[in-house]
Motif scaffolding. Structure first.
Motif, PDB file in Angstrom:
ATOM      1  N   ASN A 142       0.833  -1.207   0.000  1.00 16.92           N
ATOM      2  CA  ASN A 142       0.000   0.000   0.000  1.00 16.92           C
ATOM      3  C   ASN A 142       0.868   1.257   0.000  1.00 16.92           C
ATOM      4  OD1 ASN A 142      -2.300  -1.576   0.069  1.00 16.92           O
ATOM      5  ND2 ASN A 142      -2.562  -1.428   2.285  1.00 16.92           N
ATOM      6  N   LEU A 143       1.967   1.240   0.754  1.00 19.61           N
ATOM      7  CA  LEU A 143       2.885   2.381   0.744  1.00 19.61           C
ATOM      8  C   LEU A 143       3.562   2.512  -0.616  1.00 19.61           C
ATOM      9  CD1 LEU A 143       4.565   2.056   4.272  1.00 19.61           C
ATOM     10  CD2 LEU A 143       2.769   3.649   3.582  1.00 19.61           C
ATOM     11  N   LEU A 144       3.973   1.377  -1.173  1.00 21.76           N
ATOM     12  CA  LEU A 144       4.617   1.406  -2.488  1.00 21.76           C
ATOM     13  C   LEU A 144       3.653   1.939  -3.540  1.00 21.76           C
ATOM     14  CD1 LEU A 144       7.005   0.718  -4.323  1.00 21.76           C
ATOM     15  CD2 LEU A 144       6.130  -1.631  -4.459  1.00 21.76           C
ATOM     16  N   GLY A 145       2.389   1.518  -3.465  1.00 24.16           N
ATOM     17  CA  GLY A 145       1.390   2.008  -4.420  1.00 24.16           C
ATOM     18  C   GLY A 145       1.213   3.516  -4.334  1.00 24.16           C
ATOM     19  N   GLN A 146       1.209   4.064  -3.123  1.00 20.01           N
ATOM     20  CA  GLN A 146       1.053   5.515  -2.980  1.00 20.01           C
ATOM     21  C   GLN A 146       2.291   6.258  -3.495  1.00 20.01           C
ATOM     22  OE1 GLN A 146      -1.251   6.670   0.867  1.00 20.01           O
ATOM     23  NE2 GLN A 146      -0.501   4.595   1.247  1.00 20.01           N
ATOM     24  N   LEU A 148      -4.351  -6.783  -1.850  1.00 23.33           N
ATOM     25  CA  LEU A 148      -5.629  -7.453  -1.571  1.00 23.33           C
ATOM     26  C   LEU A 148      -5.532  -8.963  -1.724  1.00 23.33           C
ATOM     27  CD1 LEU A 148      -8.270  -5.034  -3.150  1.00 23.33           C
ATOM     28  CD2 LEU A 148      -8.000  -5.624  -0.729  1.00 23.33           C
ATOM     29  N   GLN A 149      -4.622  -9.438  -2.545  1.00 22.65           N
ATOM     30  CA  GLN A 149      -4.418 -10.879  -2.652  1.00 22.65           C
ATOM     31  C   GLN A 149      -3.836 -11.446  -1.364  1.00 22.65           C
ATOM     32  OE1 GLN A 149      -1.918 -11.275  -6.123  1.00 22.65           O
ATOM     33  NE2 GLN A 149      -3.643 -11.304  -7.549  1.00 22.65           N
ATOM     34  N   ILE A 150      -3.034 -10.649  -0.687  1.00 29.23           N
ATOM     35  CA  ILE A 150      -2.425 -11.091   0.574  1.00 29.23           C
ATOM     36  C   ILE A 150      -3.435 -11.047   1.713  1.00 29.23           C
ATOM     37  CG2 ILE A 150      -0.658 -10.530   2.311  1.00 29.23           C
ATOM     38  CD1 ILE A 150       1.034  -9.427  -0.037  1.00 29.23           C
ATOM     39  N   ARG A 154      -7.452 -10.069   2.051  1.00 29.64           N
ATOM     40  CA  ARG A 154      -8.659  -9.671   1.309  1.00 29.64           C
ATOM     41  C   ARG A 154      -9.527  -8.707   2.108  1.00 29.64           C
ATOM     42  NH1 ARG A 154     -10.132 -12.313  -3.098  1.00 29.64           N
ATOM     43  NH2 ARG A 154     -12.348 -11.975  -2.661  1.00 29.64           N
ATOM     44  N   ARG A 155      -9.527  -8.854   3.406  1.00 26.24           N
ATOM     45  CA  ARG A 155     -10.362  -7.994   4.249  1.00 26.24           C
ATOM     46  C   ARG A 155      -9.490  -7.231   5.234  1.00 26.24           C
ATOM     47  NH1 ARG A 155     -15.724  -8.648   3.699  1.00 26.24           N
ATOM     48  NH2 ARG A 155     -16.471 -10.513   2.594  1.00 26.24           N
ATOM     49  N   ASN A 156     -10.084  -6.182   5.844  1.00 28.24           N
ATOM     50  CA  ASN A 156      -9.334  -5.344   6.792  1.00 28.24           C
ATOM     51  C   ASN A 156      -8.037  -4.848   6.159  1.00 28.24           C
ATOM     52  OD1 ASN A 156     -11.000  -5.735   9.378  1.00 28.24           O
ATOM     53  ND2 ASN A 156     -10.604  -7.856   8.763  1.00 28.24           N
ATOM     54  N   ASN A 157      -8.191  -4.283   4.963  1.00 24.14           N
ATOM     55  CA  ASN A 157      -7.042  -3.830   4.184  1.00 24.14           C
ATOM     56  C   ASN A 157      -7.361  -2.471   3.588  1.00 24.14           C
ATOM     57  OD1 ASN A 157      -4.902  -3.430   2.409  1.00 24.14           O
ATOM     58  ND2 ASN A 157      -4.879  -5.562   1.705  1.00 24.14           N
ATOM     59  N   SER A 158      -6.529  -1.481   3.892  1.00 23.95           N
ATOM     60  CA  SER A 158      -6.785  -0.131   3.382  1.00 23.95           C
ATOM     61  C   SER A 158      -6.567  -0.023   1.883  1.00 23.95           C
ATOM     62  CB  SER A 158      -5.878   0.882   4.110  1.00 23.95           C
ATOM     63  OG  SER A 158      -4.526   0.678   3.760  1.00 23.95           O
ATOM     64  N   ALA A 159      -6.099  -1.093   1.226  1.00 25.06           N
ATOM     65  CA  ALA A 159      -5.960  -1.077  -0.235  1.00 25.06           C
ATOM     66  C   ALA A 159      -7.292  -0.748  -0.898  1.00 25.06           C
ATOM     67  CB  ALA A 159      -5.431  -2.418  -0.725  1.00 25.06           C
ATOM     68  N   LYS A 160      -8.397  -1.132  -0.281  1.00 23.55           N
ATOM     69  CA  LYS A 160      -9.717  -0.811  -0.841  1.00 23.55           C
ATOM     70  C   LYS A 160      -9.912   0.700  -0.912  1.00 23.55           C
ATOM     71  CE  LYS A 160     -11.866  -5.041   0.969  1.00 23.55           C
ATOM     72  NZ  LYS A 160     -12.901  -5.592   1.865  1.00 23.55           N
ATOM     73  N   ILE A 161      -9.465   1.396   0.117  1.00 29.45           N
ATOM     74  CA  ILE A 161      -9.566   2.861   0.124  1.00 29.45           C
ATOM     75  C   ILE A 161      -8.726   3.441  -1.004  1.00 29.45           C
ATOM     76  CG2 ILE A 161      -9.123   4.958   1.476  1.00 29.45           C
ATOM     77  CD1 ILE A 161      -9.430   3.239   4.009  1.00 29.45           C
ATOM     78  N   HIS A 162      -7.502   2.931  -1.138  1.00 29.26           N
ATOM     79  CA  HIS A 162      -6.594   3.464  -2.154  1.00 29.26           C
ATOM     80  C   HIS A 162      -7.104   3.195  -3.567  1.00 29.26           C
ATOM     81  CE1 HIS A 162      -3.917   4.393   1.048  1.00 29.26           C
ATOM     82  NE2 HIS A 162      -3.665   3.131   1.353  1.00 29.26           N
ATOM     83  N   ILE A 163      -7.698   2.032  -3.775  1.00 27.72           N
ATOM     84  CA  ILE A 163      -8.239   1.719  -5.108  1.00 27.72           C
ATOM     85  C   ILE A 163      -9.390   2.662  -5.443  1.00 27.72           C
ATOM     86  CG2 ILE A 163      -9.542  -0.011  -6.395  1.00 27.72           C
ATOM     87  CD1 ILE A 163      -7.763  -2.138  -5.110  1.00 27.72           C
TER      88      ILE A 163
END
Length: 698
Positions: A652-656, A675-677, A679-688
């Motif tokens: 997530n940091l790398l993506g930002q 999200l593959q690592i 699936r839930r409780n992941n702020s990647a959903k916010i970033h997407i």
């Protein structure tokens, strides 16, 4: 044991050599005793949280009587100190839940009944009974041994007195035994004291220690007893552990070989017949029967045969007296009429083989290694397995520190900065410190270093919010106390404070120092947030753990805990990482367990966070080459470091960072991998969602 054939000397030396190389040697035995530090860490954390409990380690792992192949359970006794088991009325304590130990002709040897007493006066309870108690014919209210079921985690499995945690990925099975402390020895143990006073072992000093050490009562009755649900087993685990800390290495090896033989020839066919505790008891009896100079490396086979012969006689007579509570026969009713002759036949076959059956032991490849040694080959490098064990033990300690620190932080995550600081100061000025042992003091210092970093960070966060730079000095003074918590944690917290406060040059200097100290070929990342399978540790890490006897120093030099930020530190947490504090949607909360409190914090592994802060710092300083190097290092760490606990956060940091480079395609790939690592409780959903919004509106 006086007449020993010549071949037995040679075979014994070969047996001892192989034992040494699979990690049953003096050095590894002493390193296993370092788990006493973990014991202190666990107890300290409970007491800091206001729980009046002590946690103790018992069994093979801390005794040193195990190998990697034996896969011994980790045995924990959780002593509930608000209970007070007494043997006479003078020991009654006001305010505690007092229980009177009853031992009479109707109670099985080694067991007792517990009569409930009032907590405001030394008198019996006379209230109505409930589901956990029983009124006997004399009007006494007795506590049922099912009472402690209320203290077990619902996810744990009940085995006798133990609540077992089994089949958890990445960890050995654990037995958690809830117990009541009894600070005076059981009356029945007096027979043992009188019996051994004239013998050479245990020594007088050992007898004195055992006669004054504490014991426990645990919630299991004698199988088949008419009072089975009311009886509580008396545990002398402390005294047993003390005696197992004193045998020489040949005696320890003899015990390990007994367990290997048990696993190879008996346990698979007769699972509930002979236990390792019986083997331990037989060993203790055999040591007390013989002179200490009879137990040498070149007499290992003879000593093993002596122990096995003693075990054979115990099975034949169905009599194996508990070493301390001699009236307690461990083998009473243990063998069925069908199994007993087969067990005796197997034991006789092993004894009469004169060591040949040892070649059939598959555990730890002992048999094949022994055969190679007899053929004149060196079967295994002398340090390869011992160094692996040493690294494993230090990693366990580092994981315990990380996990326990997370537990303390979880209690402050929703507090205001003022209340969180008060709680931290309370932790750090714990008033029982003057009663600590040396090991307790080491544990206290290890934990408080991390607490100091958090306290300083909370102060700095308040300073940044109030734009009060004059009081930074207080924050920095606390943070300086936590700089050597491990190789990176305290310094990364300080770097975060400087970065968020706008002191970019200072941030760069700290990050440069961390990178110089963080030797990628040695330092092990540590994450105690949840259980996961840790891959093989670095060879140099293991070797340093084996060569050094300073565990506390190694923890500071070659381990790197993940970095935590609670919500009242938010102004010292980079914006990109703050999203991790709010990773869980309402739907996600249903997929969290009680151990997932870390998900309400921002948590990141040290190494990717180091490179992320470098990327942000060099961006501010306009140093493009260094910035790109840091970005590449984040990506390389995510791909190549197998023991990261929060790879999804690093992605997530790398993506930002990719978004800030305007590389939106790779940013999306980072979030998708995250999200593959998890699936839930992941702020990647916010970033997407934010990324898609950016794409739509550009």
């Amino acid at each position: 044991m006086s007449s020993i054939p010549e071949y037995a000397h040679n075979l014994s030396l070969r047996m001892s050599q192989v034992m040494d190389r699979i990690g049953v040697n003096e050095k590894i035995v002493m390193k296993r005793r370092s788990l006493l530090l973990n014991e202190s860490l666990l107890t300290l954390t409970q007491q800091l949280r206001g729980n009046d409990k002590n946690i103790f380690f018992f069994g093979s792992t801390i005794e040193g009587s195990t190998t990697l192949g034996l896969q011994s359970d980790a045995d924990f006794v959780i002593s509930l100190n608000k209970f007070n088991v007494i043997q006479d009325w003078s020991q009654w304590e006001y305010g505690k839940r007092n229980l009177l130990m009853i031992q009479d002709e109707n109670v099985s040897p080694g067991y007792c009944l517990l009569q409930e007493l009032r907590d405001d006066a030394p008198l019996p309870k006379v209230v109505e009974v409930d589901n956990d108690s029983y009124r006997d014919g004399m009007g006494r209210i007795l506590l049922k041994n099912t009472f402690l079921n209320n203290f077990g985690n619902n996810e744990l499995i009940r085995h006798g007195p133990a609540h077992s945690q089994q089949d958890v990925p990445g960890v050995s099975d654990n037995d958690h035994v809830f117990a009541f402390p009894c600070h005076l020895r059981p009356i029945q143990a007096g027979h043992w004291l009188n019996q051994h006073r004239e013998e050479h072992w245990p020594t007088h000093d050992m007898i004195q220690y055992c006669s004054h050490t504490r014991c426990f009562v645990v919630c299991v009755g004698k199988t088949g007893s008419v009072n089975e649900i009311l009886e509580w087993r008396i545990s002398t685990s402390f005294a047993e552990r003390f005696l197992l800390f004193n045998p020489n290495i040949t005696q320890i090896r003899c015990y390990v070989l007994m367990k290997m033989i048990l696993k190879t020839f008996i346990s698979q066919r007769f699972a509930d017949s002979i236990s390792s505790f019986m083997c331990k008891t037989v060993l203790l009896h055999c040591i007390s029967f013989t002179r200490s100079d009879a137990w040498n490396e070149n007499t290992l086979l003879t000593c093993l045969s002596f122990c096995l012969s003693t075990l054979y006689n115990c099975v034949q007579n169905e009599y194996c007296p508990h070493f301390f509570i001699t009236h307690n026969n461990l083998m009473s009713g243990r063998f069925s009429s069908e199994a007993k002759p087969l067990i005796l036949e197997t034991l006789r076959y092993v004894i009469e083989s004169n060591g040949r059956v040892l070649l059939q032991i598959e555990c730890d490849n002992y048999g094949s290694y022994l055969q190679s040694s007899l053929n004149g080959f060196v079967p295994i490098h002398p340090h390869s397995i011992p160094t692996l064990i040493a690294g494993q033990l230090l990693k366990y300690t580092a994981l315990d520190i990380s996990s326990l620190f997370k537990l303390l932080l979880s209690e402050m995550n929703d507090l205001s900065p003022r209340l969180a600081m008060q709680k931290l100061l309370t932790f750090m000025s714990y008033h029982h410190i003057e009663n600590y042992t040396n090991i307790d003091r080491k544990a206290y210092r290890l934990i408080t270093r991390y607490l100091c970093s958090t306290l300083g960070s909370i102060l700095a966060s308040s300073n940044i919010y109030q734009q009060d730079h004059l009081t930074y000095k207080n924050a920095l003074s606390f943070m300086s106390l936590g700089l050597d918590s491990d190789v990176a944690y305290g310094k990364l917290k300080l770097a975060s404070v400087f970065y968020c406060g706008g002191y970019i040059e200072s941030t760069e200097l700290i990050l440069k120092n961390i990178e110089e100290c963080y030797d990628l070929s040695v330092v092990e990342p540590v994450c105690g947030c949840y259980y996961f399978i840790h891959n093989a540790r670095r060879e140099r890490f293991n070797r340093l753990c084996y060569e050094s006897n300073e565990e506390c120093t190694l923890l500071k030099q070659i381990t790197a805990s993940c970095v935590y930020f609670i919500r009242c530190e938010i102004n010292c947490c980079p914006t990109e990482l703050q999203h991790e504090m709010f990773r869980s949607s309402q739907q996600d909360l249903a997929y969290r367990s009680e151990d997932d409190e870390w998900m309400d914090m921002a948590v990141v592994d040290s190494l990717p966070y180091l490179f992320f802060l470098q990327y942000k710092t060099y961006s501010r300083l306009g140093r493009q080459d260094d910035k790109q190097r840091a970005l590449s290092n984040i990506a390389r760490t995510v791909d190549n470091e197998p023991n990261l606990g929060h790879s999804e956060t690093a992605l997530n940091l790398l993506g930002q960072c990719m978004e800030q480079e305007n590389n939106l395609g790779n940013a999306f790939k980072c979030y998708a991998r995250s999200l593959q690592i998890r699936r839930r409780n992941n702020s990647a959903k916010i970033h997407i969602c934010k990324l898609l919004n950016k794409l739509i509106n550009t």
